[in-house]
Design a protein around this motif. Structure first.
Motif, PDB file in Angstrom:
ATOM      1  N   MET A  21      50.438   7.653 105.894  1.00 14.60           N
ATOM      2  CA  MET A  21      49.552   8.632 106.504  1.00 14.60           C
ATOM      3  C   MET A  21      48.297   8.816 105.653  1.00 14.60           C
ATOM      4  SD  MET A  21      50.630  12.337 108.153  1.00 14.60           S
ATOM      5  CE  MET A  21      51.819  12.577 106.881  1.00 14.60           C
ATOM      6  N   ASN A  22      48.471   8.890 104.355  1.00 11.88           N
ATOM      7  CA  ASN A  22      47.339   9.038 103.448  1.00 11.88           C
ATOM      8  C   ASN A  22      46.394   7.844 103.558  1.00 11.88           C
ATOM      9  OD1 ASN A  22      45.934  10.430 101.296  1.00 11.88           O
ATOM     10  ND2 ASN A  22      46.619   8.747  99.990  1.00 11.88           N
ATOM     11  N   ALA A  23      46.947   6.660 103.633  1.00 12.19           N
ATOM     12  CA  ALA A  23      46.115   5.460 103.757  1.00 12.19           C
ATOM     13  C   ALA A  23      45.312   5.492 105.059  1.00 12.19           C
ATOM     14  CB  ALA A  23      46.979   4.203 103.697  1.00 12.19           C
ATOM     15  N   ARG A  24      45.938   5.945 106.148  1.00 12.33           N
ATOM     16  CA  ARG A  24      45.212   6.044 107.420  1.00 12.33           C
ATOM     17  C   ARG A  24      44.085   7.063 107.320  1.00 12.33           C
ATOM     18  NH1 ARG A  24      50.497   5.645 109.624  1.00 12.33           N
ATOM     19  NH2 ARG A  24      50.572   7.892 109.949  1.00 12.33           N
ATOM     20  N   TYR A  25      44.353   8.214 106.714  1.00 14.35           N
ATOM     21  CA  TYR A  25      43.308   9.232 106.564  1.00 14.35           C
ATOM     22  C   TYR A  25      42.176   8.742 105.673  1.00 14.35           C
ATOM     23  CZ  TYR A  25      45.913  12.870 109.007  1.00 14.35           C
ATOM     24  OH  TYR A  25      46.551  13.603 109.949  1.00 14.35           O
ATOM     25  N   ALA A  27      41.196   5.674 105.347  1.00 10.95           N
ATOM     26  CA  ALA A  27      40.426   4.720 106.146  1.00 10.95           C
ATOM     27  C   ALA A  27      39.527   5.451 107.132  1.00 10.95           C
ATOM     28  CB  ALA A  27      41.370   3.763 106.880  1.00 10.95           C
ATOM     29  N   MET A  28      40.038   6.504 107.755  1.00  5.55           N
ATOM     30  CA  MET A  28      39.227   7.291 108.683  1.00  5.55           C
ATOM     31  C   MET A  28      38.070   7.956 107.938  1.00  5.55           C
ATOM     32  SD  MET A  28      42.114   8.893 111.317  1.00  5.55           S
ATOM     33  CE  MET A  28      41.967  10.465 110.579  1.00  5.55           C
ATOM     34  N   ASP A  29      38.349   8.517 106.775  1.00  3.32           N
ATOM     35  CA  ASP A  29      37.309   9.154 105.980  1.00  3.32           C
ATOM     36  C   ASP A  29      36.223   8.150 105.603  1.00  3.32           C
ATOM     37  OD1 ASP A  29      38.506  11.635 106.069  1.00  3.32           O
ATOM     38  OD2 ASP A  29      39.341  11.514 104.045  1.00  3.32           O
ATOM     39  N   GLN A  30      36.627   6.961 105.218  1.00  2.34           N
ATOM     40  CA  GLN A  30      35.663   5.927 104.842  1.00  2.34           C
ATOM     41  C   GLN A  30      34.803   5.552 106.039  1.00  2.34           C
ATOM     42  OE1 GLN A  30      34.957   4.772 101.804  1.00  2.34           O
ATOM     43  NE2 GLN A  30      33.348   3.515 102.650  1.00  2.34           N
ATOM     44  N   ALA A  31      35.405   5.394 107.197  1.00  4.74           N
ATOM     45  CA  ALA A  31      34.652   5.038 108.405  1.00  4.74           C
ATOM     46  C   ALA A  31      33.663   6.159 108.761  1.00  4.74           C
ATOM     47  CB  ALA A  31      35.596   4.767 109.567  1.00  4.74           C
TER      48      ALA A  31
END
Length: 51
Positions: A21-25, A27-31
């Motif tokens: 979940m942290n990795a997905r967040y 990635a979203m933050d980076q995008a």
């Protein structure tokens, strides 16, 4: 499987889920950051053309 092993297995599973979940967040933050920076660059360029 005894009680301790069950607890440890559940804790390991929860940790993996949290890491995913942290990795997905992240990635979203980076995008979102990249989109924001593109927008700011476009605004800066537009201001430069008006100046």
């Amino acid at each position: 499987m005894d009680r301790l092993e069950e607890v440890l297995a559940r804790a390991a599973k929860n940790r993996r889920e949290l890491d995913e979940m942290n990795a997905r967040y992240e990635a979203m933050d980076q995008a979102e950051y990249e989109d924001f920076m593109k927008e700011m660059d476009a605004r800066d360029a537009a201001r430069g053309e008006q100046a």
